[in-house]
Design a protein around this motif. Structure first.
Motif, PDB file in Angstrom:
ATOM      1  N   PRO A   6       1.347  -1.429  -0.387  1.00  0.00           N
ATOM      2  CA  PRO A   6      -0.245   0.113   0.140  1.00  0.00           C
ATOM      3  C   PRO A   6       0.636   1.446  -0.143  1.00  0.00           C
ATOM      4  CG  PRO A   6      -0.741  -1.610   1.585  1.00  0.00           C
ATOM      5  CD  PRO A   6       0.449  -2.299   0.837  1.00  0.00           C
ATOM      6  N   TYR A   7       2.181   1.160   0.582  1.00  0.00           N
ATOM      7  CA  TYR A   7       2.844   2.192   0.435  1.00  0.00           C
ATOM      8  C   TYR A   7       2.967   2.592  -1.309  1.00  0.00           C
ATOM      9  CZ  TYR A   7       3.204   2.375   5.694  1.00  0.00           C
ATOM     10  OH  TYR A   7       2.842   3.103   7.363  1.00  0.00           O
ATOM     11  N   ALA A   8       3.829   1.869  -1.902  1.00  0.00           N
ATOM     12  CA  ALA A   8       4.131   1.860  -3.489  1.00  0.00           C
ATOM     13  C   ALA A   8       2.987   2.748  -3.938  1.00  0.00           C
ATOM     14  CB  ALA A   8       4.487   0.283  -3.438  1.00  0.00           C
ATOM     15  N   ILE A   9       1.156   0.967  -3.706  1.00  0.00           N
ATOM     16  CA  ILE A   9       0.428   2.123  -4.409  1.00  0.00           C
ATOM     17  C   ILE A   9       0.283   3.492  -3.924  1.00  0.00           C
ATOM     18  CG2 ILE A   9      -1.576   2.470  -4.661  1.00  0.00           C
ATOM     19  CD1 ILE A   9      -1.644  -0.784  -3.970  1.00  0.00           C
ATOM     20  N   ASN A  13      -0.213   3.756 -14.085  1.00  0.00           N
ATOM     21  CA  ASN A  13       0.176   3.053 -15.423  1.00  0.00           C
ATOM     22  C   ASN A  13       1.866   2.532 -14.990  1.00  0.00           C
ATOM     23  OD1 ASN A  13       1.267   6.076 -15.744  1.00  0.00           O
ATOM     24  ND2 ASN A  13       1.248   5.051 -17.774  1.00  0.00           N
ATOM     25  N   TRP A  14       2.475   2.282 -14.611  1.00  0.00           N
ATOM     26  CA  TRP A  14       4.021   2.379 -13.978  1.00  0.00           C
ATOM     27  C   TRP A  14       4.032   1.085 -13.114  1.00  0.00           C
ATOM     28  CZ3 TRP A  14       7.924   6.544 -13.488  1.00  0.00           C
ATOM     29  CH2 TRP A  14       7.631   7.898 -14.679  1.00  0.00           C
ATOM     30  N   PHE A  15       2.796   1.667 -12.396  1.00  0.00           N
ATOM     31  CA  PHE A  15       2.674   0.387 -11.023  1.00  0.00           C
ATOM     32  C   PHE A  15       2.351  -0.689 -11.980  1.00  0.00           C
ATOM     33  CE2 PHE A  15       0.412  -1.608  -7.911  1.00  0.00           C
ATOM     34  CZ  PHE A  15       0.849  -1.740  -7.041  1.00  0.00           C
ATOM     35  N   LEU A  16       1.279  -1.157 -12.615  1.00  0.00           N
ATOM     36  CA  LEU A  16       0.435  -2.008 -12.911  1.00  0.00           C
ATOM     37  C   LEU A  16       1.085  -2.274 -13.865  1.00  0.00           C
ATOM     38  CD1 LEU A  16      -2.327  -3.296 -13.962  1.00  0.00           C
ATOM     39  CD2 LEU A  16      -2.278  -2.020 -16.338  1.00  0.00           C
ATOM     40  N   VAL A  17       2.070  -1.582 -14.447  1.00  0.00           N
ATOM     41  CA  VAL A  17       3.164  -2.706 -15.399  1.00  0.00           C
ATOM     42  C   VAL A  17       4.297  -3.557 -14.030  1.00  0.00           C
ATOM     43  CG1 VAL A  17       4.936  -2.412 -16.719  1.00  0.00           C
ATOM     44  CG2 VAL A  17       3.498  -1.615 -17.633  1.00  0.00           C
ATOM     45  N   GLY A  18       4.806  -2.730 -13.237  1.00  0.00           N
ATOM     46  CA  GLY A  18       5.596  -3.404 -12.016  1.00  0.00           C
ATOM     47  C   GLY A  18       4.809  -4.565 -11.671  1.00  0.00           C
TER      48      GLY A  18
END
Length: 785
Positions: free
Chosen positions: A735-738, A748-753
């Motif tokens: 959740p901290y990353a989100i 969108n970067w998070f989705l790919v990662g």
């Protein structure tokens, strides 16, 4: 059969009338949101199973939650074929509960569960019809019909309440009436005793266990509430505005449609037609009403498929259990001489004799009310700690004169285990050493003495319980002070009556009676792991130590940051009658809300969803903390937490994918979302498989055991990578990353990662599963439901 054919013809006609192109466009608007609808349907099934579990009372401990969930899904899968099939499905629930549940109790529990579902549905329908009358401008005749039907529903609910309160013997009276029919009389006479037993269980449920009664009823209402949320979610995913008040009205009218289609197999055609009519009443298109029905039908078909699979598995398992019972009966008549010394020694190496715990509460300092630590009386904490450590018997020693109020105070909590025995002592023949010597002759294992005026870390209970009895006694010490918990061999216990003064009351007094000839093993224990509670200052110190015990060895920096918030929240929760499982389900609701906000798309919605995701992560620690504070840890609780964690990932990742598509219009994100969903599900399956293999019935130890095995093979690059990066996928860190990516506006970067990471996770987990599996493991081992 004719009804089914007519229903199919009506179904085809409705599709043509609504327009296939419009229907496809509405279904496409749902997109990956359909996965959220299906997942939310699983939440409703969990709620219904939990409600049913409460109707079994003490019998629920004889049947696992997973088995009951499988039976619930199997029953509803069979019930999809019509009214008579629903009765057959309820019979399946009773027959497959298992031999541990008496037939009368099984029938009563299923009957109560069905009655609660019907009554709660009537309550929701009444309020829904009231909403229809307030929201929609209906013609005069329809208003009249709606009022009459609402009054009938209200009358049904009130009549049900009166029947329960006044203990109306409806079953036995109905049996008497049917018994007058010539052809039914022999059957009724044979089943009369069973009918009376079932009726007694039904009538006693409210009067004897009101708490279980109301919890089960409220959970059924929550299940209908989940159906209202489902209607709102589907309509919202189609891009149509609808209030929760409107969703309540639609759900109420849908229940009336279900009643009308009871005897239509699968309610096919009538269900879709009814939804189209209801949609038109609310100003929606026919295609929207049919899409609503389709989405809910697909959700039902998915869980029907799961239910059929569960039925096959449970049927085979039941046959295997019956076969095992027959084999056990055959073994019992075989003479004991056939067992060889080799077999006996092998068995002894795998089985440790059960120990007996003696909790000492006979000191003059014990009085009422008992001091509480973590909202639980200190003495009760000692009792529950011994029970969790696996004591076969627990004997609580109290003063014969002053101990009765103490016993009553503990029994009123409803938390005292059933196998606890109470023993009052004074002096002389009833002295404590004499009692210990007597108990030593009644057990095959060792004795554990526990001073009941202290709190102990669970590891201390475990240490004395698993003592190998190499000497005469094991004494836990902090410097020169005794901790207050110790183990005694049977031989040393039997010898106490001759060597120990009859005035001995505490473990210190008991051990002081050991002669120098006895070998007394001692272990040093840090003072952080126990605390005597004799005054208010010591009680506060015990509370602080209890908080420190909530931190797990596997907690990293982010988990410890969350603990600073979650522990104070848990402290506010424990004084109330809130169970850890309730906290888990509330946390799941917050997770769903986070996924919903992410699915809305846009910067501020995404950021709100990320904040809710973080808050859900904080609350995720509360269920375990409440369980440890209130000593309510269970295998089911761990399983439920795992399910809620997995659903959290599905809600967040699915919502994020939908939100990105809605915000950008770029449908390539659906491909990434599909790959992410595949990686997440594979990770769940691989992790669950390895958890079962490694933990030996203690799933909460999975991460700790995995760390040990991965550290032992640190030269392996794949395992080294997994060991030092696994924190990234934990619910405390993700959740901290989100939140970071949402704040920066680059989800969108998070989705790919996340897509890449999820597919690496299941590959590493599968590799570690194959690497850690013992060479001699066989495929015959299977998890117990």
């Amino acid at each position: 059969m004719l009804g089914g054919i007519l229903g199919i013809l009506l179904f085809v006609h409705l599709i043509q009338r609504a327009g296939p192109a419009k229907l496809l466009a509405s279904m496409a608007a749902l997109g990956w949101g359909l996965a959220l609808v299906i997942a939310w349907g699983g939440v409703a099934h969990i709620l219904k199973t939990w409600a049913w579990r409460f109707t079994l009372l003490d019998g629920k401990y004889q049947v696992s939650f997973a088995r009951m969930l499988g039976l619930r899904l199997s029953s509803e899968a069979v019930g999809q074929f019509g009214g008579l099939a629903q009765l057959f499905g309820e019979g399946l629930r009773v027959s497959l509960l298992g031999p541990a549940i008496p037939l009368s109790q099984g029938i009563a529990s299923v009957t109560i569960d069905r009655a609660f579902f019907v009554v709660s549905a009537a309550v929701v329908s009444f309020f829904g019809l009231s909403a229809v009358l307030m929201v929609l401008p209906l013609p005069h005749k329809l208003i009249l019909f709606a009022i009459v039907f609402a009054c009938l529903l209200l009358g049904f609910v009130l009549l049900s309440a009166i029947a329960i309160r006044n203990r109306w013997p409806l079953f036995s009276r109905t049996g008497e009436v049917l018994g007058r029919i010539r052809y039914l009389k022999p059957l009724i006479d044979r089943k009369r005793e069973l009918i009376h037993a079932v009726e007694e269980n039904l009538l006693d449920f409210y009067h004897s266990t009101p708490k279980a009664f109301w919890v089960s009823l409220l959970l059924n209402l929550a299940c209908h509430g989940a159906a209202i949320v489902e209607v709102y979610l589907i309509v919202w995913l189609m891009g149509t505005k609808l209030t929760l008040f409107g969703a309540l009205a639609i759900e109420a009218l849908t229940k009336l449609v279900n009643i009308a289609g009871t005897f239509n197999p699968g309610n096919i055609g009538t269900y879709e037609g009814g939804n189209m009519l209801i949609a038109k009443m609310f100003g929606l298109t026919a295609a929207a009403g049919l899409t609503l029905a389709f989405a809910r039908r697909l959700r039902a078909l998915f869980w029907t498929g799961v239910g059929i699979l569960c039925l096959i598995i449970l049927s085979k398992r039941t046959k295997r259990e019956k076969s095992n019972e027959i084999n056990e009966d055959i073994v019992r008549v075989v003479p004991a001489q056939i067992y060889s010394e080799e077999l006996q020694s092998t068995s002894a190496s795998h089985r440790r004799p059960a120990h007996l715990a003696v909790v000492l509460a006979n000191n003059p300092g014990f009085g009422t009310p008992l001091p509480k630590v973590g909202s639980i009386p200190v003495l009760l904490r000692s009792i529950l700690g011994a029970a969790k450590a696996g004591a076969a018997r627990i004997v609580v020693v109290i003063d014969r004169v002053k101990g009765l109020p103490l016993q009553q105070e503990l029994l009123q909590t409803g938390r005292v285990p059933n196998h606890v025995e109470w023993c009052g002592v004074t002096s002389g023949e009833d002295s404590l050493p004499s009692l210990i010597a007597q108990l030593a002759h009644e057990t095959s294992g060792h004795l554990v003495l526990i001073a009941g005026d202290r709190v102990y870390h669970p590891s201390l209970h475990k240490r004395v319980a698993e003592w190998d009895a190499t000497g005469d006694a094991l004494m836990l010490m902090t410097d020169s002070d005794t901790v207050g918990i110790c183990s005694l061999s049977r031989e040393a216990s039997s010898d106490f009556v001759h060597r120990t003064p009859t005035a001995a009351r505490s473990p210190e007094d008991i051990l002081s009676g050991l002669s120098m000839a006895h070998y007394k093993e001692s272990e040093q224990v840090t003072e952080k792991k126990w605390q005597r509670v004799g005054n208010e200052q010591q009680r506060r110190l015990a509370e602080r130590k209890l908080d420190s015990w909530l931190v797990k060895p596997t907690d990293g920096i982010y988990a410890r940051m969350n603990r600073r918030i979650s522990i104070p929240i848990s402290r506010q929760i424990i004084p109330f009658a809130i169970t850890p499982n309730m906290v888990s389900l509330f946390t799941l609701g917050v997770s769903f809300a986070a996924g919903a906000f992410l699915a809305l798309g846009g910067y501020w919605n995404m950021l709100t969803g990320a904040i809710l995701s973080w808050f859900s992560s904080v609350l995720d620690g509360c269920d375990g903390e409440v369980a440890r504070l209130k000593l309510q840890e269970s295998a089911f609780g761990c399983w439920l937490e795992t399910v809620c964690d997995n659903l959290y990932y599905l809600f967040i990742l699915g919502g994020m994918t939908i939100g990105l598509v809605r915000s950008s219009g770029n449908r390539s994100y659906l491909v990434w979302g599909g790959l992410l969903l595949f990686g997440a599900i594979m990770s769940f399956l691989m992790t669950g498989l390895q958890r079962h293999q490694m933990t030996n019935g203690q799933p909460e130890k999975y991460l700790q055991e995995w760390h040990k095995k991965a550290d032992s093979r640190s030269s392996n690059p794949l395992l080294y990578l997994g060991r030092h990066t696994e924190f990234i996928i934990r619910r405390c860190f993700l959740p901290y990353a989100i939140l970071f990516f949402a704040f920066c506006g680059v989800m969108n970067w998070f989705l790919v990662g996340a897509t890449v990471g999820a597919n690496i996770v299941w590959i590493v987990t599968l590799y570690s599963y194959l690497s850690f599996t013992p060479t001699g493991a066989t495929a015959l081992q299977s998890p117990v439901v």
